[in-house]
Scaffold this motif. Structure first.
Motif, PDB file in Angstrom:
ATOM      1  N   LEU A  72      -9.659 -11.484  -2.439  1.00  0.00           N
ATOM      2  CA  LEU A  72     -10.822 -10.788  -2.254  1.00  0.00           C
ATOM      3  C   LEU A  72     -10.831 -10.440  -0.527  1.00  0.00           C
ATOM      4  CD1 LEU A  72     -13.457  -9.387  -3.046  1.00  0.00           C
ATOM      5  CD2 LEU A  72     -14.546 -11.524  -2.851  1.00  0.00           C
ATOM      6  N   LEU A  73     -10.667 -11.291   0.192  1.00  0.00           N
ATOM      7  CA  LEU A  73     -10.399 -11.240   1.742  1.00  0.00           C
ATOM      8  C   LEU A  73      -9.658 -10.273   2.118  1.00  0.00           C
ATOM      9  CD1 LEU A  73     -11.922 -12.036   4.234  1.00  0.00           C
ATOM     10  CD2 LEU A  73     -10.150 -13.823   4.439  1.00  0.00           C
ATOM     11  N   LEU A  74      -8.496 -10.204   1.772  1.00  0.00           N
ATOM     12  CA  LEU A  74      -7.578  -9.163   1.919  1.00  0.00           C
ATOM     13  C   LEU A  74      -8.067  -7.511   1.080  1.00  0.00           C
ATOM     14  CD1 LEU A  74      -4.288 -10.707   1.073  1.00  0.00           C
ATOM     15  CD2 LEU A  74      -4.985  -9.970   3.315  1.00  0.00           C
ATOM     16  N   ILE A  75      -8.479  -7.661   0.285  1.00  0.00           N
ATOM     17  CA  ILE A  75      -9.191  -6.360  -0.342  1.00  0.00           C
ATOM     18  C   ILE A  75     -10.284  -5.811   0.360  1.00  0.00           C
ATOM     19  CG2 ILE A  75     -10.316  -5.354  -2.339  1.00  0.00           C
ATOM     20  CD1 ILE A  75      -8.193  -7.077  -4.210  1.00  0.00           C
ATOM     21  N   THR A  76     -11.181  -6.722   0.743  1.00  0.00           N
ATOM     22  CA  THR A  76     -12.344  -6.324   1.442  1.00  0.00           C
ATOM     23  C   THR A  76     -11.861  -5.714   2.860  1.00  0.00           C
ATOM     24  OG1 THR A  76     -13.759  -7.983   0.630  1.00  0.00           O
ATOM     25  CG2 THR A  76     -14.588  -7.079   2.535  1.00  0.00           C
ATOM     26  N   PHE A  77     -11.008  -6.461   3.579  1.00  0.00           N
ATOM     27  CA  PHE A  77     -10.313  -5.828   4.753  1.00  0.00           C
ATOM     28  C   PHE A  77      -9.724  -4.291   4.679  1.00  0.00           C
ATOM     29  CE2 PHE A  77      -7.127  -5.477   8.066  1.00  0.00           C
ATOM     30  CZ  PHE A  77      -7.762  -6.031   9.124  1.00  0.00           C
ATOM     31  N   THR A  78      -9.041  -4.397   3.687  1.00  0.00           N
ATOM     32  CA  THR A  78      -8.184  -3.360   3.596  1.00  0.00           C
ATOM     33  C   THR A  78      -9.181  -1.931   3.193  1.00  0.00           C
ATOM     34  OG1 THR A  78      -7.277  -3.562   1.438  1.00  0.00           O
ATOM     35  CG2 THR A  78      -5.994  -4.088   3.303  1.00  0.00           C
ATOM     36  N   ASP A  79     -10.282  -2.461   2.249  1.00  0.00           N
ATOM     37  CA  ASP A  79     -10.945  -1.421   1.794  1.00  0.00           C
ATOM     38  C   ASP A  79     -11.692  -0.881   3.120  1.00  0.00           C
ATOM     39  OD1 ASP A  79     -10.834  -1.645  -0.807  1.00  0.00           O
ATOM     40  OD2 ASP A  79     -12.510  -2.818  -1.162  1.00  0.00           O
ATOM     41  N   ILE A  80     -12.343  -1.609   4.169  1.00  0.00           N
ATOM     42  CA  ILE A  80     -13.042  -1.316   5.416  1.00  0.00           C
ATOM     43  C   ILE A  80     -11.865  -0.406   6.106  1.00  0.00           C
ATOM     44  CG2 ILE A  80     -13.688  -1.819   7.592  1.00  0.00           C
ATOM     45  CD1 ILE A  80     -14.753  -4.589   5.810  1.00  0.00           C
ATOM     46  N   LEU A  81     -10.718  -0.948   5.989  1.00  0.00           N
ATOM     47  CA  LEU A  81      -9.478  -0.268   6.932  1.00  0.00           C
ATOM     48  C   LEU A  81      -9.200   0.954   6.347  1.00  0.00           C
ATOM     49  CD1 LEU A  81      -7.442  -0.165   9.401  1.00  0.00           C
ATOM     50  CD2 LEU A  81      -6.063  -1.339   7.667  1.00  0.00           C
ATOM     51  N   ALA A  82      -9.252   1.082   4.972  1.00  0.00           N
ATOM     52  CA  ALA A  82      -8.899   2.589   4.461  1.00  0.00           C
ATOM     53  C   ALA A  82     -10.338   3.338   4.675  1.00  0.00           C
ATOM     54  CB  ALA A  82      -8.735   2.197   2.887  1.00  0.00           C
ATOM     55  N   SER A  83     -11.268   3.034   4.786  1.00  0.00           N
ATOM     56  CA  SER A  83     -12.433   3.999   4.888  1.00  0.00           C
ATOM     57  C   SER A  83     -12.625   4.615   6.394  1.00  0.00           C
ATOM     58  CB  SER A  83     -13.835   3.005   4.948  1.00  0.00           C
ATOM     59  OG  SER A  83     -13.967   2.240   5.629  1.00  0.00           O
ATOM     60  N   LEU A  84     -11.630   3.782   7.336  1.00  0.00           N
ATOM     61  CA  LEU A  84     -11.502   4.228   8.743  1.00  0.00           C
ATOM     62  C   LEU A  84     -10.441   5.159   8.792  1.00  0.00           C
ATOM     63  CD1 LEU A  84     -12.542   0.872  10.517  1.00  0.00           C
ATOM     64  CD2 LEU A  84     -14.043   3.121  10.222  1.00  0.00           C
ATOM     65  N   ILE A  85      -8.982   4.922   8.370  1.00  0.00           N
ATOM     66  CA  ILE A  85      -7.791   5.441   8.602  1.00  0.00           C
ATOM     67  C   ILE A  85      -7.337   6.155   7.492  1.00  0.00           C
ATOM     68  CG2 ILE A  85      -7.397   3.919  10.414  1.00  0.00           C
ATOM     69  CD1 ILE A  85      -5.424   2.763   8.814  1.00  0.00           C
ATOM     70  N   GLY A  86      -7.924   5.849   6.328  1.00  0.00           N
ATOM     71  CA  GLY A  86      -7.551   6.618   5.002  1.00  0.00           C
ATOM     72  C   GLY A  86      -6.599   5.739   4.141  1.00  0.00           C
ATOM     73  N   GLU A  87      -6.640   6.104   2.912  1.00  0.00           N
ATOM     74  CA  GLU A  87      -6.107   5.414   1.737  1.00  0.00           C
ATOM     75  C   GLU A  87      -4.170   5.375   1.890  1.00  0.00           C
ATOM     76  OE1 GLU A  87      -6.855   3.350  -0.319  1.00  0.00           O
ATOM     77  OE2 GLU A  87      -9.126   3.848  -0.122  1.00  0.00           O
ATOM     78  N   GLN A  88      -3.940   6.856   2.013  1.00  0.00           N
ATOM     79  CA  GLN A  88      -2.384   6.671   2.432  1.00  0.00           C
ATOM     80  C   GLN A  88      -1.899   5.867   3.678  1.00  0.00           C
ATOM     81  OE1 GLN A  88      -1.521  10.774   2.212  1.00  0.00           O
ATOM     82  NE2 GLN A  88      -1.175  10.573  -0.061  1.00  0.00           N
ATOM     83  N   LEU A  89      -2.524   5.956   4.734  1.00  0.00           N
ATOM     84  CA  LEU A  89      -2.039   5.175   5.936  1.00  0.00           C
ATOM     85  C   LEU A  89      -2.161   3.705   5.740  1.00  0.00           C
ATOM     86  CD1 LEU A  89      -0.808   5.521   8.857  1.00  0.00           C
ATOM     87  CD2 LEU A  89      -3.063   5.601   9.617  1.00  0.00           C
ATOM     88  N   THR A  90      -3.182   3.263   4.992  1.00  0.00           N
ATOM     89  CA  THR A  90      -3.557   1.921   4.788  1.00  0.00           C
ATOM     90  C   THR A  90      -2.423   1.489   3.898  1.00  0.00           C
ATOM     91  OG1 THR A  90      -5.870   2.040   5.285  1.00  0.00           O
ATOM     92  CG2 THR A  90      -5.201   0.205   3.779  1.00  0.00           C
ATOM     93  N   THR A  91      -2.072   2.164   2.827  1.00  0.00           N
ATOM     94  CA  THR A  91      -1.092   1.508   1.810  1.00  0.00           C
ATOM     95  C   THR A  91       0.351   1.435   2.582  1.00  0.00           C
ATOM     96  OG1 THR A  91      -2.352   2.409   0.160  1.00  0.00           O
ATOM     97  CG2 THR A  91      -0.008   1.979  -0.583  1.00  0.00           C
ATOM     98  N   SER A  92       0.372   2.432   3.467  1.00  0.00           N
ATOM     99  CA  SER A  92       1.919   2.686   4.138  1.00  0.00           C
ATOM    100  C   SER A  92       2.115   1.523   5.308  1.00  0.00           C
ATOM    101  CB  SER A  92       1.929   3.883   4.887  1.00  0.00           C
ATOM    102  OG  SER A  92       3.121   4.100   5.701  1.00  0.00           O
ATOM    103  N   ILE A  93       0.678   0.940   5.831  1.00  0.00           N
ATOM    104  CA  ILE A  93       0.881  -0.058   6.721  1.00  0.00           C
ATOM    105  C   ILE A  93       1.051  -1.376   5.947  1.00  0.00           C
ATOM    106  CG2 ILE A  93      -0.663  -1.833   8.196  1.00  0.00           C
ATOM    107  CD1 ILE A  93      -1.849   1.148   8.985  1.00  0.00           C
ATOM    108  N   LEU A  94       0.333  -1.621   4.638  1.00  0.00           N
ATOM    109  CA  LEU A  94       0.650  -2.635   4.000  1.00  0.00           C
ATOM    110  C   LEU A  94       2.193  -2.781   3.573  1.00  0.00           C
ATOM    111  CD1 LEU A  94      -2.474  -2.788   1.837  1.00  0.00           C
ATOM    112  CD2 LEU A  94      -2.232  -3.971   4.023  1.00  0.00           C
ATOM    113  N   ARG A  95       2.488  -1.796   2.961  1.00  0.00           N
ATOM    114  CA  ARG A  95       3.962  -1.680   2.245  1.00  0.00           C
ATOM    115  C   ARG A  95       4.862  -2.170   3.602  1.00  0.00           C
ATOM    116  NH1 ARG A  95       4.649   3.596  -1.362  1.00  0.00           N
ATOM    117  NH2 ARG A  95       4.153   2.644  -3.286  1.00  0.00           N
TER     118      ARG A  95
END
Length: 140
Positions: free
Chosen positions: A99-122
């Motif tokens: 849940l903490l990781l999902i929350t963190f990445t949700d906030i990050l994705a709202s700032l920089i976008g889904e595709q960039l966030t997913t790319s960073i995680l990968r």
């Protein structure tokens, strides 16, 4: 929800499901790998702000989660988080970290976008398309 958002959440859940023992060590490894990538983009202060907000939000579900201040030393950055996980069952620690990781990445994705966030995680977690368990995520 968009497919890419579901993929980001699924990546986190898949990675957390791989660890049933030493959950706290696995969780901290994921955070350290992700932090390295994100700090290089948003800086230490930006990362710390996103992390603090994520912990605050996640505490509504897991009040025992404490991770007040991040250490400025990268090798001890998540010491408080690890101690929180060590006081819980592996299942609870796993669920809280997910849940903490999902929350963190949700906030990050709202700032920089889904595709960039997913790319960073990968990139941070060396997760590629062949690691996907389901065919439902074939559309990006």
């Amino acid at each position: 929800m968009e497919t890419i958002d579901l993929l980001r959440h699924q990546i986190i859940k898949n990675l957390m499901a791989q660890h049933t023992e030493k959950v706290e060590d696995a969780a901290i490894d994921l955070w350290e790998q992700m932090a390295t990538k994100i700090v290089s983009i948003v800086g230490e202060g930006g990362f710390n702000s996103l992390y603090a907000r994520s912990v605050f939000i996640t505490q509504s579900t897991f009040p025992w989660l404490t991770a007040g201040s991040l250490s400025s030393q990268t090798d001890h950055r998540f010491a408080e988080l690890k101690m929180s996980f060590e006081g819980q069952t592996p299942a609870q620690a796993n669920e809280a970290n997910s849940l903490l990781l999902i929350t963190f990445t949700d906030i990050l994705a709202s700032l920089i976008g889904e595709q960039l966030t997913t790319s960073i995680l990968r990139s941070a977690w060396s997760y590629d398309a062949s690691d996907r368990p389901c065919k439902e995520f074939k559309n990006e």
